[in-house]
Design an enzyme around this catalytic site. Structure first.
Site, PDB file in Angstrom:
ATOM      1  N   ARG A  53     -51.412  17.706   5.074  1.00 44.53           N
ATOM      2  CA  ARG A  53     -52.087  18.488   6.109  1.00 44.53           C
ATOM      3  C   ARG A  53     -50.996  19.198   6.911  1.00 44.53           C
ATOM      4  O   ARG A  53     -49.811  19.017   6.667  1.00 44.53           O
ATOM      5  CB  ARG A  53     -53.036  17.647   6.968  1.00 44.53           C
ATOM      6  CG  ARG A  53     -52.757  16.194   7.143  1.00 44.53           C
ATOM      7  CD  ARG A  53     -51.512  15.900   7.944  1.00 44.53           C
ATOM      8  NE  ARG A  53     -51.523  16.612   9.200  1.00 44.53           N
ATOM      9  CZ  ARG A  53     -50.470  16.911   9.912  1.00 44.53           C
ATOM     10  NH1 ARG A  53     -49.241  16.586   9.482  1.00 44.53           N
ATOM     11  NH2 ARG A  53     -50.527  17.565  11.046  1.00 44.53           N
ATOM     12  N   GLY A  54     -51.448  20.024   7.874  1.00 42.46           N
ATOM     13  CA  GLY A  54     -50.490  20.859   8.590  1.00 42.46           C
ATOM     14  C   GLY A  54     -50.434  22.203   7.885  1.00 42.46           C
ATOM     15  O   GLY A  54     -50.296  22.265   6.649  1.00 42.46           O
ATOM     16  N   ALA A  55     -50.565  23.287   8.673  1.00 48.10           N
ATOM     17  CA  ALA A  55     -50.761  24.612   8.078  1.00 48.10           C
ATOM     18  C   ALA A  55     -49.716  24.999   7.017  1.00 48.10           C
ATOM     19  O   ALA A  55     -50.081  25.369   5.885  1.00 48.10           O
ATOM     20  CB  ALA A  55     -50.844  25.655   9.192  1.00 48.10           C
ATOM     21  N   ARG A  90     -59.882  24.004   2.971  1.00 47.19           N
ATOM     22  CA  ARG A  90     -59.868  23.944   4.439  1.00 47.19           C
ATOM     23  C   ARG A  90     -59.866  25.383   4.969  1.00 47.19           C
ATOM     24  O   ARG A  90     -59.050  26.197   4.540  1.00 47.19           O
ATOM     25  CB  ARG A  90     -58.635  23.164   4.950  1.00 47.19           C
ATOM     26  CG  ARG A  90     -58.666  21.693   4.541  1.00 47.19           C
ATOM     27  CD  ARG A  90     -57.672  20.866   5.329  1.00 47.19           C
ATOM     28  NE  ARG A  90     -58.071  20.702   6.712  1.00 47.19           N
ATOM     29  CZ  ARG A  90     -57.277  20.186   7.656  1.00 47.19           C
ATOM     30  NH1 ARG A  90     -56.041  19.809   7.356  1.00 47.19           N
ATOM     31  NH2 ARG A  90     -57.706  20.058   8.900  1.00 47.19           N
ATOM     32  N   GLN A 201     -53.214  12.288  14.603  1.00 45.27           N
ATOM     33  CA  GLN A 201     -51.974  12.760  13.977  1.00 45.27           C
ATOM     34  C   GLN A 201     -50.761  12.582  14.897  1.00 45.27           C
ATOM     35  O   GLN A 201     -49.637  12.455  14.427  1.00 45.27           O
ATOM     36  CB  GLN A 201     -52.087  14.251  13.605  1.00 45.27           C
ATOM     37  CG  GLN A 201     -53.028  14.545  12.452  1.00 45.27           C
ATOM     38  CD  GLN A 201     -54.409  14.927  12.944  1.00 45.27           C
ATOM     39  OE1 GLN A 201     -54.878  14.422  13.956  1.00 45.27           O
ATOM     40  NE2 GLN A 201     -55.073  15.818  12.235  1.00 45.27           N
ATOM     41  N   ASP A 242     -52.304  26.792  13.504  1.00 50.55           N
ATOM     42  CA  ASP A 242     -52.894  26.932  12.172  1.00 50.55           C
ATOM     43  C   ASP A 242     -53.218  28.371  11.856  1.00 50.55           C
ATOM     44  O   ASP A 242     -53.375  28.751  10.681  1.00 50.55           O
ATOM     45  CB  ASP A 242     -54.154  26.068  12.062  1.00 50.55           C
ATOM     46  CG  ASP A 242     -53.763  24.608  12.130  1.00 50.55           C
ATOM     47  OD1 ASP A 242     -53.588  24.101  13.251  1.00 50.55           O
ATOM     48  OD2 ASP A 242     -53.568  24.012  11.054  1.00 50.55           O
ATOM     49  N   ASN A 252     -55.068  26.016  17.170  1.00 51.00           N
ATOM     50  CA  ASN A 252     -54.367  24.779  16.809  1.00 51.00           C
ATOM     51  C   ASN A 252     -55.336  23.607  16.940  1.00 51.00           C
ATOM     52  O   ASN A 252     -56.514  23.796  17.284  1.00 51.00           O
ATOM     53  CB  ASN A 252     -53.136  24.596  17.715  1.00 51.00           C
ATOM     54  CG  ASN A 252     -52.209  23.506  17.219  1.00 51.00           C
ATOM     55  OD1 ASN A 252     -51.848  23.469  16.034  1.00 51.00           O
ATOM     56  ND2 ASN A 252     -51.818  22.595  18.090  1.00 51.00           N
ATOM     57  N   LYS A 253     -54.865  22.427  16.672  1.00 47.64           N
ATOM     58  CA  LYS A 253     -55.696  21.216  16.670  1.00 47.64           C
ATOM     59  C   LYS A 253     -56.540  21.121  17.939  1.00 47.64           C
ATOM     60  O   LYS A 253     -56.069  21.425  19.038  1.00 47.64           O
ATOM     61  CB  LYS A 253     -54.771  19.996  16.537  1.00 47.64           C
ATOM     62  CG  LYS A 253     -55.434  18.649  16.476  1.00 47.64           C
ATOM     63  CD  LYS A 253     -56.514  18.516  15.438  1.00 47.64           C
ATOM     64  CE  LYS A 253     -56.070  18.869  14.048  1.00 47.64           C
ATOM     65  NZ  LYS A 253     -57.192  18.949  13.081  1.00 47.64           N
TER      66      LYS A 253
HETATM   67  C1  LIG Z   1     -46.749  22.983  11.741  1.00 47.30           C
HETATM   68  S1  LIG Z   1     -48.299  22.542  11.769  1.00 47.30           S
HETATM   69  C2  LIG Z   1     -49.315  23.312  12.977  1.00 47.30           C
HETATM   70  C3  LIG Z   1     -50.668  22.824  12.848  1.00 47.30           C
HETATM   71  O1  LIG Z   1     -51.035  22.834  11.483  1.00 47.30           O
HETATM   72  C4  LIG Z   1     -50.868  21.431  13.430  1.00 47.30           C
HETATM   73  O2  LIG Z   1     -50.574  21.467  14.795  1.00 47.30           O
HETATM   74  C5  LIG Z   1     -52.283  21.035  13.196  1.00 47.30           C
HETATM   75  O3  LIG Z   1     -53.169  21.398  13.945  1.00 47.30           O
HETATM   76  C6  LIG Z   1     -52.560  20.261  11.978  1.00 47.30           C
HETATM   77  O4  LIG Z   1     -53.918  20.002  11.778  1.00 47.30           O
HETATM   78  P1  LIG Z   1     -54.363  19.101  10.561  1.00 47.30           P
HETATM   79  O5  LIG Z   1     -55.857  19.012  10.720  1.00 47.30           O
HETATM   80  O6  LIG Z   1     -53.680  17.782  10.690  1.00 47.30           O
HETATM   81  O7  LIG Z   1     -53.994  19.849   9.306  1.00 47.30           O
END
Ligand SMILES: CSC[C@@H](O)[C@@H](O)C(=O)COP(=O)(O)O
EC number: 5.3.1.23
Length: 365
Positions: A53-55, A90, A201, A242, A252-253
């Site tokens: 996970r993470g963009a 996603r 996370q 993201d 973002n999250k």
């Molecule tokens: C460098 S990652 C930036 C974002 O992807 C991060 O802050 C985030 O929101 C991740 O969400 P996730 O749902 O864990 O994929």
């Protein structure tokens, strides 16, 4: 980054090119396990279930997923089908679409027989570029931290949300890269880590990373940030993204927006750190136009963790039968963002600011 003294990337091809290995993030922080992705379905499932996970990492995994798919069907229809499968995993992180578009454009120009090999090379290039971008974000962002430390004459307290560290990228991270670079250079840094419900996370992944790297940090409940800011305990907020619009709105999250509001009310600088692959140049109104992923209610109704006797367990925490909503991201409007830290430097969260760093985009538009 290193785990037990051994350097790792979050994703890498097996030595014989037979498959792609990833760190299984659903097992962290209690177990460090690698998972083997052998085909398109493995890659799609890994993204959907948040093994990765993470963009930026989602984008790189999709690129490798397409490469794995090319070994089974490298036709035009095969490219279409694999791209569609991966794109559907996603919806919010634009890096996924960006990586698939880049891969597909390159593959369509290549003879069918060479597509699988070329796809692996291109996915590797995307991964290497991500590492370089994140390292550069770290250098630019570390200057901000070192200036705050010098002005204050003491430890910089950074608040971050979710996990935008090396686990969310291929290496280094986005929001955490400035922290690693500053810490390694001797700048005194302490990080407040939002736990980041519902999937935690922050508590699980950011805390794991900072522990492994020896960066001083404190995990806080999501609702504690405003209080800490009111009491002068936070000097700066840095988050990842993201998807960021051409006008500087930062998605973002979920919960990021509330932290930006609290930071603004307390005149605390609020930065988003992100590579070019996270910018969606087609959008200018993030609140209106960015698709927000709605995830399974079970992420809210249940918590998974390790019991004192070492077993993994999932327990219910919500009154049975209550309806649940689980939007996974929110959008922080550009007016609440002090600046955007990119691999090319730091800019204002405005159309002019971003276009100044990426003049080729203005020309393309
Ligand atoms: C460098 S990652 C930036 C974002 O992807 C991060 O802050 C985030 O929101 C991740 O969400 P996730 O749902 O864990 O994929």
């Amino acid at each position: 980054m290193k785990i037990d003294g051994r350097p790792y990337r979050t994703i890498f091809p097996e030595a014989d090119g037979g498959a792609v290995m990833v760190i299984d993030q659903t097992r962290l922080p209690f177990a460090f396990e690698l998972k083997r992705l052998a085909n398109l379905d493995d890659a799609a499932v890994a993204i959907r279930t948040m093994v990765v996970r993470g963009a930026p990492l989602i984008g790189v995994t999709a690129a490798y997923g397409l490469a794995l798919a090319m070994r089974e069907d490298a036709s035009e229809a095969g490219i279409e089908r694999a791209s569609a499968t991966l794109a559907a995993t996603r919806p919010t992180a634009i890096n996924l679409r960006w990586a698939l578009d880049r891969m597909a454009a390159m593959l369509r120009r290549a003879p069918e027989t060479e597509r699988a090999a070329l796809a692996f090379s291109e996915a590797g290039r995307i991964a290497d570029e991500d590492v370089a971008s994140c390292r550069a974000i770290g250098e630019h962002g570390a200057k901000i931290l070192s200036e705050i430390a010098a002005k204050k004459g003491g430890t910089v307290n950074v608040l971050t949300h979710c996990n935008a560290g090396w686990l969310a990228t291929v290496d280094w991270g986005t929001a955490l890269a400035p922290i690693y670079v500053a810490h390694d250079a001797g700048v005194p840094v302490h990080v407040f880590v939002d736990e980041t419900r519902p999937r935690n996370q922050g508590a699980a992944l950011t805390a794991f990373e900072l522990n492994a790297h020896g960066v001083p940090h404190t995990v806080i409940a999501d609702n504690a940030g405003g209080h800490l800011m009111q009491h002068g305990q936070v000097d700066v907020c840095i988050v990842g993204s993201d998807r960021t619009t051409a006008s500087g709105d930062v998605c973002n999250k979920i919960g990021t927006y509330l932290k930006a509001l609290a930071a603004s009310d307390n005149r605390i600088p609020f930065y988003a750190a992100l590579p070019f692959s996270t910018i969606d140049w087609t959008l200018s109104d993030g609140v209106r136009d960015i698709p927000i992923e709605e995830r399974d209610a079970r992420e809210v109704t249940h918590l998974t963790g390790r019991t004192d006797d070492g077993a993994f367990a999932t327990v219910a925490v919500v009154s049975p039968g209550s309806p649940v909503a689980n939007p996974a991201f929110d959008v922080t409007p550009a007016r609440l963002v002090t600046g955007i830290i990119t691999e090319r430097g730091v800019c204002a969260a405005t159309e002019e600011g971003l276009a100044g760093l990426y003049p080729e985009r203005r020309k393309a538009a």
